[in-house]
Write an enzyme that holds these catalytic residues in place. Structure first.
Site, PDB file in Angstrom:
ATOM      1  N   ASP A  96      15.412  35.216  38.522  1.00 18.50           N
ATOM      2  CA  ASP A  96      16.643  34.582  38.986  1.00 18.50           C
ATOM      3  C   ASP A  96      16.970  35.181  40.367  1.00 18.50           C
ATOM      4  OD1 ASP A  96      19.634  33.539  37.170  1.00 18.50           O
ATOM      5  OD2 ASP A  96      18.957  33.146  39.204  1.00 18.50           O
TER       6      ASP A  96
HETATM    7  C1  GLC Z   1      21.621  31.307  40.073  1.00 15.60           C
HETATM    8  C2  GLC Z   1      21.625  31.042  38.590  1.00 15.60           C
HETATM    9  C3  GLC Z   1      20.460  30.207  38.117  1.00 15.60           C
HETATM   10  C4  GLC Z   1      20.076  29.213  39.201  1.00 15.60           C
HETATM   11  C5  GLC Z   1      19.539  30.025  40.373  1.00 15.60           C
HETATM   12  C6  GLC Z   1      19.143  29.124  41.553  1.00 15.60           C
HETATM   13  O1  GLC Z   1      21.981  32.644  40.325  1.00 15.60           O
HETATM   14  O2  GLC Z   1      21.711  32.175  37.729  1.00 15.60           O
HETATM   15  O3  GLC Z   1      20.862  29.553  36.909  1.00 15.60           O
HETATM   16  O4  GLC Z   1      19.077  28.326  38.724  1.00 15.60           O
HETATM   17  O5  GLC Z   1      20.456  31.001  40.821  1.00 15.60           O
HETATM   18  O6  GLC Z   1      20.271  28.510  42.065  1.00 15.60           O
END
Ligand code: GLC
Length: 740
Positions: A266
Site C-alpha cells: 500500500d
Molecule cells: C491508499 C489506500 C489503498 C489505495 C491506495 C492507492 O492509501 O490504503 O486502499 O488503493 O492507497 O490509492
C-alpha cells in the site's frame, strides 16, 4: 507475446530497468508538460529523469487522452519499449459512481454486486485502467473505523468470500484474464479491518486461529477466483508489518494459498516499516520487503533508492529480483499491453458510455436495492403522493452523496433529493428548508485542514443556525409530513476518517429536537459511510431509511423507495451499535462463560447500555410482510458423506410484492474451541408476489461445520448443532441436528 519472448525481454534488461518495473508512482506528475521530478511527491522519491521512464506503473491517472499522452511519451523514452501499467481506485464507480461497497453488500445479492462491479469496470477500462485496486474485502467489526464503508462483506466472513469472488469475476472475467479485462487487486492483506479501537493505521494483533477463522477467508476467495494482484496492508500482523512479513507473504500467501500474482505494497507502506520500528532505514526496509515478497513498492523511496545497491552488494540476489520483475512483465503481457500499450482506453467509448443514460438507469435500479429500511412505524412509508411534504435537512438539496472514493467524478452534475422529489410529486407539494449545515464550521475545517485544504468561514454561523431551524419549523408547520435528510459528512468516512463519536452531528440532532416538538410524522433519510449510533434519532421519528452514500443516482433511488415505486429489500451487513462504547460489536460473537441473563449483575454486559446491537446484522424491513413457518430438516443426524436439506416456508402476507433475503445460520454447540453463537452459512433472495408463499431449501454439508481448531486444523467435530433460519440474525426459527 509468447512466454519465451517475455523471458528474452527480461534477459535484455539492465539492473536499473528491472528495479524500475518494481516502482509505482503517482501519475499526476506525468501529466505536466515536462515531468517535474524536482517538486511534489516525485521529488521525495529521488528519481532521476531516466528512472522515471523506467517505472513499471503509475496510479490514479486515467482517461483515454491522458493514457495515450503519457504512454506515448513514456515509450518514446523507454529503451526496451516496456509499456506502463495504469492502476486506479475505481472502488464504487468511475464516472457513474454507485453506492459505496458496504451499501452494495447490503443487497445480499451477487447479481447486484456483480452488476455494480461490471458497470464500474466497463467505464474504468475505456478510461484506460489496467488494474483496479478492488475488491476491498477486509472484515470489519468496528464502526469507528472510517474504512468500513469500503468493505463489501463487512462483518461476515461468508459474505466476504461470496462477494470477493463476484467482484474478481466481474473485473477479470470467469476465465483466464485477457486484454479485454481489468486485473483485480484484492486488499488490504491482511486483517486491516481489525485496527485497535477503530483507529486507522493502528495495531492489529490477534491469534492465528482468529485470523484464519474470520479475516482470511475473503482474501482466499479472491485469490482462488484468480485475482492477479494483492495489496499489503499498513498494519502489523502478529507483530510484523504486512509489507515485511515473511510468514504472511511467503509461507501463507505464496506457499499455502498458492498465490502466483503480484504483491504490491500500500501507499508508502514499505518505508513506514521504519516508523513501525522494524526497519532501521530505507535500505533495510527495501531489503526486508523484497525478501518478504513484495513485488511493487507503491510510492515509497525504498526500492527506487536501494534495490540496485542491494543487488550490487550481493545482499539481494538478481534471481529474486527477476522473480518480481517477471510477474510484472507477465501481467502486462496477459493484458496485451506489448501489442496495444493503450489497453482498452477509447475516447469514443468514453463519450458513449461514461454516465450514459443506460448506465444511469442501471445505477438507479441497483442503488434502490442497497437502501436499508430500518424503521417504518405503522407503515408510514411508502408516502402517498398527495401529501404536502416538508423536505428538510442538509442533505435535502446536496450533491455530496458520492462517498470518499469518488475521485474520478468530482464535479459531475447529479440530481438532489429536492429535484427528484419535485419531479415525483410536483414542486407545489415539496416545501424545502435547509434546516442546518451538515457540520459546524470548526468540524468541517478540521476535516479540510487535514486534507491540506483551505478552511472555510460560515458567515454569521450562530445566527444562521438559529435562522435555518426557525425557517424549518415554519416550513414544517405547513406540511403533512416531514422528510428529514441528515447524515455524516462524506469526508467523515473513508481512509484516515476514524471517529470516536459516531452519532449524527449535534447540529442536526438539534434540528430534529426542534422539529419533533411539532408532533408531526417524521421520516429520516440517513446518509453515512458507516453504522451510526441512531438511537436518539430513531426514537424521535416514525421511519428510518439508511441510504449510505448512494452515488450519482442516489436521489432518484431514494425517491423510488420513499414513494413505493421500489419495495426495499436490503439488509444490514454490519451491526449498528447502541453506543460507540460497544465497538467492536458483531453478531457472530462468542457466548462467554457469563452470557447476559435478565438483570443479573455478574454477567458480560454494560451497566449503562444494553448489550445487544441497536440494529442487528442481517436486519432490514420491507413494505411487504414476510412470515416464516414450517422449518423442517430432512434428517436429525448427518455424517461427513451426507447432508441435511433444510426447508422453510416464507409467505408474503401483504398485497405488496417484494423480495426477502432468507438467512441461514448455524451454531456449533460444543467444540474443542469456543464457537460463535451463530454464523451465517447460506442466504438467498426470494421474490414473492402478494400473498404468495414459497418453500425455500438449503443444503447443510460438512464443509459448513468446519472451523480452525486449537492445532490449526480446519475440521468439523462431531456433536450437536443448531440451525437458525430467518429474516435477520436475531428473528429466526430453530432446529437441531447431530453430526456424527
Ligand atoms: C491508499 C489506500 C489503498 C489505495 C491506495 C492507492 O492509501 O490504503 O486502499 O488503493 O492507497 O490509492
Amino acid at each position: 507475446m509468447k512466454q519465451e519472448q517475455v523471458l528474452e525481454l527480461l534477459k535484455q534488461m539492465t539492473l536499473g530497468e528491472k528495479v524500475g518495473q518494481l516502482i509505482q508512482v503517482l501519475g499526476e506528475d506525468f501529466l505536466r508538460d515536462n515531468v517535474d521530478i524536482t517538486t511534489g511527491p516525485l521529488r521525495e522519491l529521488n528519481l532521476s529523469n531516466e528512472d522515471l521512464y523506467n517505472v513499471g506503473s503509475i496510479l490514479n491517472v486515467v482517461g483515454s487522452e491522458n493514457i495515450r499522452k503519457i504512454q506515448d511519451e513514456y515509450l518514446a523514452k523507454n529503451r526496451l519499449k516496456i509499456p506502463l501499467l495504469f492502476m486506479a481506485d475505481i472502488i464504487n464507480g468511475y464516472k457513474t459512481v454507485l453506492p459505496i461497497p458496504i451499501a452494495q453488500g447490503c443487497s445480499w445479492d451477487t447479481n447486484i454486486v456483480y452488476d455494480c462491479a461490471k458497470l464500474s469496470i466497463e467505464e474504468g477500462k475505456v478510461a484506460g485502467a489496467n488494474v483496479n485496486f478492488s475488491p476491498m474485502v477486509d472484515l470489519v467489526r468496528d464502526a469507528r473505523w472510517g474504512r468500513v464503508m469500503e468493505s463489501i462483506g463487512a462483518e461476515d466472513p461468508y459474505l466476504g468470500e461470496v462477494f470477493a469472488k463476484t467482484i474478481v469475476q466481474a473485473y477479470q472475467g470467469k476465465d483466464e484474464l485477457n486484454s479485454k479485462n481489468v486485473a483485480a487487486c484484492v486488499k488490504h492483506f491482511a486483517a486491516y479491518g481489525a485496527v485497535e479501537a477503530g483507529r486507522d493505521y493502528n495495531t492489529v494483533d490477534m491469534s492465528e486461529r482468529e485470523f484464519r477463522q474470520y479475516y482470511l477467508p475473503a482474501y482466499k476467495s479472491a485469490i482462488d477466483s484468480g485475482a492477479k494482484m494483492i495489496m499489503t496492508s499498513f498494519n502489523t500482523v502478529n507483530g510484523i508489518p504486512s509489507s515485511v512479513n515473511k510468514w504472511l507473504l511467503r509461507d501463507l500467501l505464496r506457499k499455502e494459498l498458492g498465490f502466483k500474482g503480484i504483491i504490491i505494497s500500500d501507499f508508502s507502506a514499505i518505508e513506514e516499516t521504519i516508523a513501525h520500528g522494524v526497519s532501521i532505514d530505507s535500505k533495510d526496509a527495501a531489503y526486508k520487503a523484497i525478501t518478504a515478497g513484495v513485488d511493487i513498492d507503491m510510492m515509497s523511496r525504498a526500492y527506487s533508492n536501494n534495490l540496485k545497491n542491494l543487488v550490487k552488494e550481493g545482499k539481494v540476489s538478481e534471481e529474486l529480483l527477476d522473480e518480481s520483475v517477471l510477474r510484472v512483465l507477465q501481467l502486462k503481457n496477459e493484458l496485451g499491453l506489448f501489442e496495444n500499450p493503450y489497453g482498452n482506453a477509447n475516447a469514443e467509448a468514453e463519450k458513449r458510455i461514461l454516465m450514459s443514460k443506460e448506465n444511469l438507469n442501471k445505477a438507479r435500479k441497483l442503488t434502490a436495492d442497497t437502501l436499508v429500511l430500518l424503521k417504518n412505524e405503522n407503515n408510514i412509508l411508502p408516502l402517498k403522493k398527495c401529501n404536502k411534504i416538508a423536505l428538510i435537512g442538509p442533505y435535502a438539496d446536496n450533491i455530496g452523496i458520492l462517498g470518499s472514493w469518488s475521485i474520478f467524478s468530482e464535479g459531475v452534475k447529479i440530481p438532489t433529493l429536492k429535484e427528484t422529489f419535485e419531479n415525483k410529486v410536483g414542486k407545489d407539494n415539496i416545501l424545502y428548508s435547509k434546516g442546518s449545515e451538515i457540520l459546524k464550521e470548526k468540524d468541517i475545517n478540521r476535516i479540510l485542514l487535514a486534507d491540506g485544504k483551505k478552511p472555510i468561514h460560515l458567515e454569521n454561523e450562530e445566527e444562521n443556525e438559529k435562522k435555518y431551524v426557525k425557517e424549518a419549523i415554519e416550513t414544517a408547520k405547513n406540511s403533512d409530513i416531514i422528510i428529514l435528510a441528515i447524515g455524516e459528512h462524506y469526508k467523515q468516512s473513508g481512509e484516515a476518517c476514524s471517529r470516536a463519536n459516531i452519532e449524527i452531528p449535534r447540529i442536526q440532532q438539534n434540528l430534529l429536537n426542534e422539529l419533533s416538538k411539532l408532533n408531526k410524522k417524521i421520516v429520516a433519510i440517513v446518509f453515512s459511510g458507516r453504522p451510526l449510533v441512531l438511537k436518539d434519532i430513531s426514537e424521535k421519528v416514525n421511519a428510518v431509511l439508511e441510504v449510505w452514500f448512494p452515488g450519482v443516482e442516489g436521489a432518484n433511488a431514494i425517491t423510488d423507495v420513499i414513494f413505493g415505486d421500489i419495495n426495499p429489500s436490503a439488509k444490514l451487513t454490519m451491526s449498528f451499535p447502541q453506543d460507540a462504547g460497544q465497538c467492536p460489536i458483531y453478531y457472530n460473537h462468542y457466548n462467554t462463560g457469563r452470557p447476559q441473563r435478565g438483570d443479573f449483575r455478574f454477567v458480560s454486559r454494560y451497566q449503562d447500555i444494553p448489550t445487544e446491537s441497536y440494529y442487528p446484522f442481517g436486519y432490514g424491513l420491507s413494505y411487504s410482510k414476510f412470515i416464516y413457518s414450517d422449518l423442517k430438516i430432512s434428517n436429525k443426524k448427518m455424517s461427513k458423506d451426507s447432508k441435511i436439506i433444510v426447508a422453510v416456508k416464507v409467505k408474503n402476507d401483504s398485497n405488496v410484492e417484494g423480495a426477502e433475503v432468507v438467512e441461514l445460520y448455524i451454531q456449533d454447540l460444543v467444540a474443542s474451541v469456543v464457537r460463535p453463537v451463530r454464523e451465517l452459512k447460506a442466504f438467498t433472495k426470494v421474490h414473492l408476489s402478494a400473498f404468495e408463499e414459497k418453500t425455500i431449501e438449503f443444503e447443510i454439508t460438512v464443509e459448513m461445520l468446519k472451523f480452525w481448531n486449537e492445532k490449526l486444523e480446519y475440521k468439523a467435530e462431531s456433536g450437536k448443532f443448531k440451525i437458525f433460519v430467518g429474516t435477520n440474525s436475531k428473528d429466526t426459527l430453530e432446529e437441531v441436528f447431530e453430526y456424527e
